[in-house]
Design a protein around this motif. Structure first.
Motif, PDB file in Angstrom:
ATOM      1  N   MET A   1      25.292  61.480  26.773  1.00 38.20           N
ATOM      2  CA  MET A   1      24.802  61.552  28.162  1.00 38.20           C
ATOM      3  C   MET A   1      23.927  62.784  28.312  1.00 38.20           C
ATOM      4  SD  MET A   1      27.012  61.690  31.674  1.00 38.20           S
ATOM      5  CE  MET A   1      27.219  59.954  31.979  1.00 38.20           C
ATOM      6  N   SER A   2      22.799  62.628  28.973  1.00 38.86           N
ATOM      7  CA  SER A   2      21.881  63.762  29.078  1.00 38.86           C
ATOM      8  C   SER A   2      22.373  64.787  30.091  1.00 38.86           C
ATOM      9  CB  SER A   2      20.481  63.277  29.417  1.00 38.86           C
ATOM     10  OG  SER A   2      20.458  62.711  30.699  1.00 38.86           O
ATOM     11  N   GLN A   3      21.903  65.999  29.911  1.00 40.67           N
ATOM     12  CA  GLN A   3      22.247  67.108  30.786  1.00 40.67           C
ATOM     13  C   GLN A   3      20.977  67.661  31.416  1.00 40.67           C
ATOM     14  OE1 GLN A   3      24.344  69.259  27.523  1.00 40.67           O
ATOM     15  NE2 GLN A   3      25.932  69.537  29.066  1.00 40.67           N
ATOM     16  N   VAL A   4      21.130  68.297  32.577  1.00 43.97           N
ATOM     17  CA  VAL A   4      20.000  68.915  33.256  1.00 43.97           C
ATOM     18  C   VAL A   4      19.498  70.082  32.407  1.00 43.97           C
ATOM     19  CG1 VAL A   4      19.248  70.149  35.322  1.00 43.97           C
ATOM     20  CG2 VAL A   4      20.898  68.265  35.535  1.00 43.97           C
ATOM     21  N   LYS A   5      18.183  70.098  32.184  1.00 44.80           N
ATOM     22  CA  LYS A   5      17.587  71.206  31.434  1.00 44.80           C
ATOM     23  C   LYS A   5      16.333  71.697  32.157  1.00 44.80           C
ATOM     24  CE  LYS A   5      15.512  67.929  28.146  1.00 44.80           C
ATOM     25  NZ  LYS A   5      15.711  66.793  29.005  1.00 44.80           N
ATOM     26  N   ALA A   6      15.807  72.802  31.697  1.00 55.92           N
ATOM     27  CA  ALA A   6      14.620  73.399  32.308  1.00 55.92           C
ATOM     28  C   ALA A   6      13.510  72.361  32.428  1.00 55.92           C
ATOM     29  CB  ALA A   6      14.150  74.585  31.481  1.00 55.92           C
ATOM     30  N   ASN A   7      12.799  72.394  33.535  1.00 51.91           N
ATOM     31  CA  ASN A   7      11.660  71.526  33.833  1.00 51.91           C
ATOM     32  C   ASN A   7      12.007  70.072  34.140  1.00 51.91           C
ATOM     33  OD1 ASN A   7       9.827  73.742  33.467  1.00 51.91           O
ATOM     34  ND2 ASN A   7      10.073  73.444  31.263  1.00 51.91           N
ATOM     35  N   ASP A   8      13.305  69.710  34.151  1.00 53.57           N
ATOM     36  CA  ASP A   8      13.700  68.356  34.549  1.00 53.57           C
ATOM     37  C   ASP A   8      13.473  68.176  36.051  1.00 53.57           C
ATOM     38  OD1 ASP A   8      14.539  67.467  32.074  1.00 53.57           O
ATOM     39  OD2 ASP A   8      16.687  67.659  32.492  1.00 53.57           O
ATOM     40  N   THR A   9      13.215  66.930  36.445  1.00 50.27           N
ATOM     41  CA  THR A   9      13.230  66.572  37.862  1.00 50.27           C
ATOM     42  C   THR A   9      14.570  65.887  38.099  1.00 50.27           C
ATOM     43  OG1 THR A   9      10.838  66.341  37.962  1.00 50.27           O
ATOM     44  CG2 THR A   9      12.102  65.210  39.672  1.00 50.27           C
ATOM     45  N   VAL A  10      15.276  66.347  39.120  1.00 45.15           N
ATOM     46  CA  VAL A  10      16.623  65.849  39.374  1.00 45.15           C
ATOM     47  C   VAL A  10      16.797  65.493  40.846  1.00 45.15           C
ATOM     48  CG1 VAL A  10      17.657  67.174  37.492  1.00 45.15           C
ATOM     49  CG2 VAL A  10      17.540  68.175  39.767  1.00 45.15           C
ATOM     50  N   LYS A  11      17.830  64.690  41.112  1.00 45.48           N
ATOM     51  CA  LYS A  11      18.268  64.412  42.471  1.00 45.48           C
ATOM     52  C   LYS A  11      19.705  64.898  42.564  1.00 45.48           C
ATOM     53  CE  LYS A  11      15.427  60.402  43.613  1.00 45.48           C
ATOM     54  NZ  LYS A  11      15.435  59.019  44.119  1.00 45.48           N
ATOM     55  N   VAL A  12      19.989  65.682  43.594  1.00 46.19           N
ATOM     56  CA  VAL A  12      21.340  66.203  43.790  1.00 46.19           C
ATOM     57  C   VAL A  12      21.753  66.063  45.257  1.00 46.19           C
ATOM     58  CG1 VAL A  12      21.101  67.898  41.917  1.00 46.19           C
ATOM     59  CG2 VAL A  12      20.604  68.599  44.244  1.00 46.19           C
ATOM     60  N   HIS A  13      23.050  65.924  45.448  1.00 44.24           N
ATOM     61  CA  HIS A  13      23.622  66.074  46.778  1.00 44.24           C
ATOM     62  C   HIS A  13      24.274  67.444  46.786  1.00 44.24           C
ATOM     63  CE1 HIS A  13      22.998  62.649  49.292  1.00 44.24           C
ATOM     64  NE2 HIS A  13      23.453  61.792  48.407  1.00 44.24           N
ATOM     65  N   TYR A  14      24.235  68.097  47.937  1.00 41.15           N
ATOM     66  CA  TYR A  14      24.801  69.441  48.022  1.00 41.15           C
ATOM     67  C   TYR A  14      25.333  69.709  49.423  1.00 41.15           C
ATOM     68  CZ  TYR A  14      20.699  70.576  50.713  1.00 41.15           C
ATOM     69  OH  TYR A  14      19.749  70.580  51.702  1.00 41.15           O
ATOM     70  N   THR A  15      26.250  70.643  49.483  1.00 40.40           N
ATOM     71  CA  THR A  15      26.691  71.224  50.746  1.00 40.40           C
ATOM     72  C   THR A  15      26.655  72.730  50.547  1.00 40.40           C
ATOM     73  OG1 THR A  15      28.092  69.341  51.286  1.00 40.40           O
ATOM     74  CG2 THR A  15      28.563  71.416  52.436  1.00 40.40           C
ATOM     75  N   GLY A  16      25.877  73.423  51.381  1.00 41.17           N
ATOM     76  CA  GLY A  16      25.758  74.876  51.293  1.00 41.17           C
ATOM     77  C   GLY A  16      26.649  75.535  52.335  1.00 41.17           C
ATOM     78  N   LYS A  17      27.430  76.529  51.882  1.00 39.47           N
ATOM     79  CA  LYS A  17      28.360  77.214  52.780  1.00 39.47           C
ATOM     80  C   LYS A  17      28.229  78.718  52.613  1.00 39.47           C
ATOM     81  CE  LYS A  17      31.712  75.022  50.736  1.00 39.47           C
ATOM     82  NZ  LYS A  17      32.967  74.474  50.268  1.00 39.47           N
ATOM     83  N   LEU A  18      28.602  79.427  53.673  1.00 40.54           N
ATOM     84  CA  LEU A  18      28.750  80.871  53.588  1.00 40.54           C
ATOM     85  C   LEU A  18      30.134  81.159  53.019  1.00 40.54           C
ATOM     86  CD1 LEU A  18      27.295  81.817  57.099  1.00 40.54           C
ATOM     87  CD2 LEU A  18      26.109  81.774  54.893  1.00 40.54           C
TER      88      LEU A  18
END
Length: 142
Positions: A1-18
């Motif tokens: 299975m491939s992994q995220v590496k430099a210069n890849d284009t990716v789609k992510v879901h995120y939740t940013g918190k303090l």
């Protein structure tokens, strides 16, 4: 299975918190965030945090302020006389204003204090000086 590496284009879901748990942004109710690593589109700590992640992997990334929006810079906080504001503006703490730089760029400002004859405005990013936490899931590597 491939992994995220430099210069890849990716789609992510995120939740940013303090660090106090307050959520400041999330993609969960909308389309995933799509970006290319290494283009400077996102804060360095976020990009570095998803390196080597696999599709469908979830992770919590803790990002210190210097890898996020940097420290609060005192030189970006200034006092503006009320006489320099347009008449129709009634400043309140937290109000967003836009200032035009001599070169035409628009600079977003936040009113941080209202005094009798002046206001204090802050041109720092609202998240400057804050450590951030992101819950991230890699949806797709394009």
């Amino acid at each position: 299975m491939s992994q995220v590496k430099a210069n890849d284009t990716v789609k992510v879901h995120y939740t940013g918190k303090l660090t106090n748990g307050q959520v400041f942004d999330s993609s969960l109710e909308r389309e995933p965030l799509e970006f290319t690593l290494g283009k400077g589109m996102l804060i360095p700590g976020f990009e570095n945090g998803i390196l080597d992640m696999k599709v469908n992997e979830k992770k919590t990334i803790e990002i210190p302020a210097e890898q996020a929006y940097g420290d609060t810079r005192e030189e970006l906080i200034q006092e503006v006389p009320m006489s320099e504001l347009p008449e129709e503006i009634k400043p309140e703490v937290g109000m967003q204003l836009i200032s035009k730089a001599p070169d035409g760029r628009e600079i977003p400002l936040m009113v941080s204090e209202v005094k009798e004859e002046s206001i204090m405005v802050d041109a720092n990013h609202p998240l400057a000086g804050k450590d951030l936490i992101f819950d991230v899931e890699v949806i797709e590597i394009l």
